[in-house]
Design a protein around this motif. Structure first.
Motif, short mmCIF file in Angstrom:
data_model
loop_
_atom_site.label_atom_id
_atom_site.label_comp_id
_atom_site.label_asym_id
_atom_site.label_seq_id
_atom_site.Cartn_x
_atom_site.Cartn_y
_atom_site.Cartn_z
N GLU A 292 2.07 2.90 -14.12
CA GLU A 292 1.41 3.25 -13.70
C GLU A 292 0.95 4.97 -13.64
O GLU A 292 -0.96 5.17 -13.93
N ILE A 293 1.49 5.83 -13.70
CA ILE A 293 1.40 7.19 -13.94
C ILE A 293 0.61 7.39 -15.02
O ILE A 293 0.27 8.22 -15.74
N ARG A 294 1.79 6.77 -16.31
CA ARG A 294 1.00 6.90 -17.92
C ARG A 294 0.18 6.55 -18.39
O ARG A 294 -0.69 7.24 -18.60
N GLU A 295 -0.19 5.55 -17.37
CA GLU A 295 -1.61 4.80 -17.65
C GLU A 295 -2.35 5.39 -17.27
O GLU A 295 -3.96 5.62 -18.24
N LEU B 168 1.18 -1.48 0.07
CA LEU B 168 -0.79 -0.39 0.25
C LEU B 168 0.27 1.58 -0.20
O LEU B 168 0.58 2.63 -0.45
N GLU B 169 1.87 1.44 0.90
CA GLU B 169 3.19 2.29 0.24
C GLU B 169 3.98 2.43 -0.51
O GLU B 169 4.57 3.11 -1.00
N VAL B 170 4.14 1.82 -1.90
CA VAL B 170 4.72 1.77 -2.48
C VAL B 170 4.30 3.37 -3.43
O VAL B 170 3.17 3.03 -4.07
#
Length: 283
Positions: free
Chosen positions: A256-259, A248-250
């Motif tokens: 993932e941001i780009r998607e 949860l803290e990763v």
């Protein structure tokens, strides 16, 4: 086009009956010439009808907020300018760099994209002058082709600009609907404008006071109130595993941001910083 009333619903009254009989009809060309018109009702007096008053005075609501424009990307040197300005900002935080970037973007827009109609008029007048001269040598033909090419480019930019301002979804692709988009944007501006506001039982038209009251209303609405903290007793909530807690803290990866960004619609209205998703994707 039937202009909407901005300060009342009805223009005719008789005892308990009321209706909007009186109207003002204008054509499309008139709204293009006077985009900031307002229709208001005057005092009724002894008549059953209220006089209709047209006002074309543009209200100055302070400085315009920054907004990124999709038409900027049709300019050949725009992306190069953005990259150079971005590098010059150094290693500052991403949001701070976006905020600082608005200054050169405003200046670039003023130098390159201001007065689109004036530029188009100049090109069209020069094309008409070339045709009227009746000289058809190689130099004239090359100049004529270049002017036609410039006109097409600026018409596309104008259409992109007004399509973004209108936020219209009726025409997904470019199909020469500049006038339609312009009218939709002007209608949105008229409908969203607050000319007067009832404050403590009094009708106020002062724009500074109206802004202050609106700001105060939302400040009170979203004010954080004191709430006593309630703790959980031992055993009331089941503890998760260590691996799950670490997952949860990763931080999210670049993929993932780009998607997530690319899943957002490009033409959505910009956020509070003025940048829409189309600017983030392309820059």
């Amino acid at each position: 086009m039937d202009l909407p009333l901005t300060d009342r619903k009805y223009t005719w009254f008789r005892r308990r009956s009321c209706s909007q009989i009186d109207r003002v009809l204008v054509n499309v060309e008139w709204t293009e010439r006077f985009p900031d018109i307002r229709l208001k009702g005057g005092p009724r007096g002894l008549s059953d009808h209220c006089p209709l008053i047209l006002k074309g005075t543009r209200l100055r609501g302070g400085p315009r907020p920054f907004r990124s424009l999709d038409s900027w990307f049709t300019h050949e040197g725009f992306l190069r300018m953005v990259k150079n300005e971005w590098r010059s900002l150094g290693e500052a935080q991403f949001t701070c760099k976006l905020r600082a970037l608005t200054v050169p973007l405003r200046k670039w827009h003023k130098d390159n994209f201001r007065d689109m109609d004036k530029k188009l008029q100049q090109f069209e007048e020069e094309i008409a002058k070339l045709v009227s001269d009746g000289i058809y040598d190689g130099t004239t033909e090359a100049r004529w082709k270049a002017l036609v090419r410039f006109c097409k480019k600026w018409y596309v930019r104008k259409e992109l600009h007004w399509k973004q301002m209108s936020r219209s979804k009726h025409a997904a692709n470019m199909d020469k609907n500049t006038r339609y988009f312009h009218n939709i944007a002007s209608a949105r501006r008229r409908n969203n404008r607050i000319d007067s506001l009832m404050i403590h039982g009094r009708l106020v038209r002062n724009q500074v006071r109206i802004k202050g009251e609106i700001r105060k209303f939302y400040k009170d609405l979203y004010r954080q109130e004191y709430v006593p903290r309630i703790g959980f007793r031992d055993g009331l909530v089941k503890n998760i595993q260590l691996e799950e807690a670490e997952a949860l803290e990763v931080l999210p990866s670049e993929e993932e941001i780009r998607e997530a960004v690319w899943d957002c619609e490009s033409s959505k209205a910009p956020g509070s910083d003025g940048y829409n998703m189309n600017f983030i994707k392309k820059c």
